[in-house]
Design an enzyme around this catalytic site. Structure first.
Site, short mmCIF file in Angstrom:
data_model
loop_
_atom_site.label_atom_id
_atom_site.label_comp_id
_atom_site.label_asym_id
_atom_site.label_seq_id
_atom_site.Cartn_x
_atom_site.Cartn_y
_atom_site.Cartn_z
N GLU A 7 0.72 -1.14 -0.11
CA GLU A 7 -0.07 0.08 0.24
C GLU A 7 0.74 1.30 0.06
O GLU A 7 1.77 1.19 0.58
CB GLU A 7 -1.06 -0.04 1.23
CG GLU A 7 -1.93 0.97 1.24
CD GLU A 7 -2.65 0.95 2.63
OE1 GLU A 7 -2.09 0.51 3.59
OE2 GLU A 7 -3.85 1.64 2.40
N LYS B 245 -9.67 1.60 -2.80
CA LYS B 245 -10.08 1.06 -1.47
C LYS B 245 -11.24 1.29 -1.17
O LYS B 245 -11.78 2.43 -1.13
CB LYS B 245 -9.08 1.71 -0.39
CG LYS B 245 -8.89 0.97 0.84
CD LYS B 245 -7.91 1.97 1.59
CE LYS B 245 -7.54 1.35 3.23
NZ LYS B 245 -6.52 1.93 3.76
N CYS C 202 -5.58 -3.01 2.36
CA CYS C 202 -5.38 -2.79 3.81
C CYS C 202 -6.49 -3.10 4.63
O CYS C 202 -7.18 -4.22 4.91
CB CYS C 202 -4.69 -1.65 4.30
SG CYS C 202 -4.02 -1.68 5.88
N1 LIG Z 1 -3.79 1.69 5.98
C1 LIG Z 1 -4.91 0.86 6.56
O1 LIG Z 1 -5.72 0.74 6.05
C2 LIG Z 1 -4.50 0.59 7.97
C3 LIG Z 1 -5.51 -0.49 8.44
C4 LIG Z 1 -4.98 -0.86 9.88
O2 LIG Z 1 -4.26 -0.65 10.33
C5 LIG Z 1 -5.90 -1.77 10.46
O3 LIG Z 1 -5.83 -2.14 11.61
O4 LIG Z 1 -7.02 -2.02 9.97
#
Ligand SMILES: NC(=O)CCC(=O)C(=O)O
Length: 308
Positions: free
Chosen positions: A54, A127, A173
């Site tokens: 990411e 996303k 993520c």
């Molecule tokens: N970049 C993100 O979306 C972080 C997501 C994250 O840390 C989580 O715990 O879920």
């Protein structure tokens, strides 16, 4: 910031999975060049599919997104997308291009572009779940301060692009926290879930591996997470630990927090594991759809779900 890549190689009919880490900082040009160099290095080792983490062209932080964002469509000259396309073509590899901030009109998205071996862009995932959290005293982050969410699931079937028989569902993520998205991918025939991601020092140790293994077992699919490596001097310190697990939830490979390359073979026997796991424990067929049901505008009404 430091980045991981993950790759798949298809040797003698045997796809091979690898992960790299590569260093990223505030210098966008250097980040892009570094990613290109790591893609070339991974390809030399025989990688067939390369996955970046990411936000690999910029630090991960809402204040950075507008500055680092690029216009890919609308005739935009995106140097990041251009690098990915060129690297895919020159190295003859598939690239799941991690993510970078993407501009369209007034909006900025956290987007993952996917390229085939000819350097053609074959898919884009924006996303869909923005990382807006507040754990007092630990971590507060609000992607929605500068980002907009995407509104589509994204599937890439490599066999439709001359690649191995792998149908991937893409998330970025925080998307991994939503089992419904993964279940939708299973419903739509995916056997592999790929999440470029950047968990942090609070949620990483607690949930990164747990969520990946859970999504893999939920869907009886291979699971991949690819993280930036850790940079203690960054505003947002990534957990690292890029990882690949099989449909049983077993780890096939894991990096630590540093810049590194990890290569994992995925031979055809392992791909067949998806089928046998699904047959051995046919819980997909045992769902009680009279009690609960996944619903999505992206689910074809009539088509039976692929659950072999
Ligand atoms: N970049 C993100 O979306 C972080 C997501 C994250 O840390 C989580 O715990 O879920």
């Amino acid at each position: 910031m430091i980045c991981d890549c993950w790759q798949v190689r298809n040797g003698d009919g045997a796809p091979n999975y690898t992960e790299d880490c590569l260093a990223c900082g505030t210098n966008k040009k250097a980040n892009i060049e570094n990613a290109a160099a790591k893609i070339a290095a991974a390809s030399k080792q025989g990688a067939e599919i390369i996955v970046l983490p990411e936000c690999f062209n910029s630090p991960y932080g809402t204040k950075y997104f507008p500055e680092y964002a690029e216009n890919v469509i609308e005739g935009g000259q995106s140097e990041t997308a251009l690098m990915l396309s060129t690297a895919a073509r020159d190295n003859k590899v598939f690239i799941v291009g991690g993510s970078f901030p993407e501009k369209e009109g007034e909006k900025i998205y956290n987007s993952c572009y996917i390229f085939n071996r000819d350097g053609d862009m074959v898919a884009r995932h924006r996303k869909v779940h923005l990382f807006d959290i507040d754990i007092p005293g630990k971590i507060t982050f609000k992607e929605s301060d500068t980002l907009s969410p995407g509104d589509c699931p994204t599937i890439v079937d490599l066999s439709e692009h001359g690649g191995p028989p792998v149908r991937m569902g893409i998330g970025i993520c925080y998307d991994i926290r939503f089992p419904e998205l993964a279940l939708l991918y299973r419903h739509l025939g995916c056997s592999m879930l790929v999440y470029p991601g950047a968990f942090n020092m609070v949620t990483g140790p607690a949930h990164w591996e747990l969520l990946l293994r859970a999504r893999a077992v939920d869907t009886q699919s291979f699971g991949i997470v690819c993280s930036p490596a850790r940079d203690e001097s960054a505003d947002y310190i990534a957990w690292g630990h890029s990882m690949i697990v099989d449909p049983w939830g077993e780890k096939l490979g894991e990096l630590q927090e540093k810049e590194d390359i990890l290569m994992v073979d995925l031979d055809l026997t392992q791909l067949a594991k998806v089928v046998s796991r699904r047959q051995n424990m046919p819980y997909w067929l045992q769902r009680r759809q009279d009690i609960y049901k996944l619903s999505s505008p992206f689910m074809p009404e009539k088509k039976p779900s692929p659950d072999k």
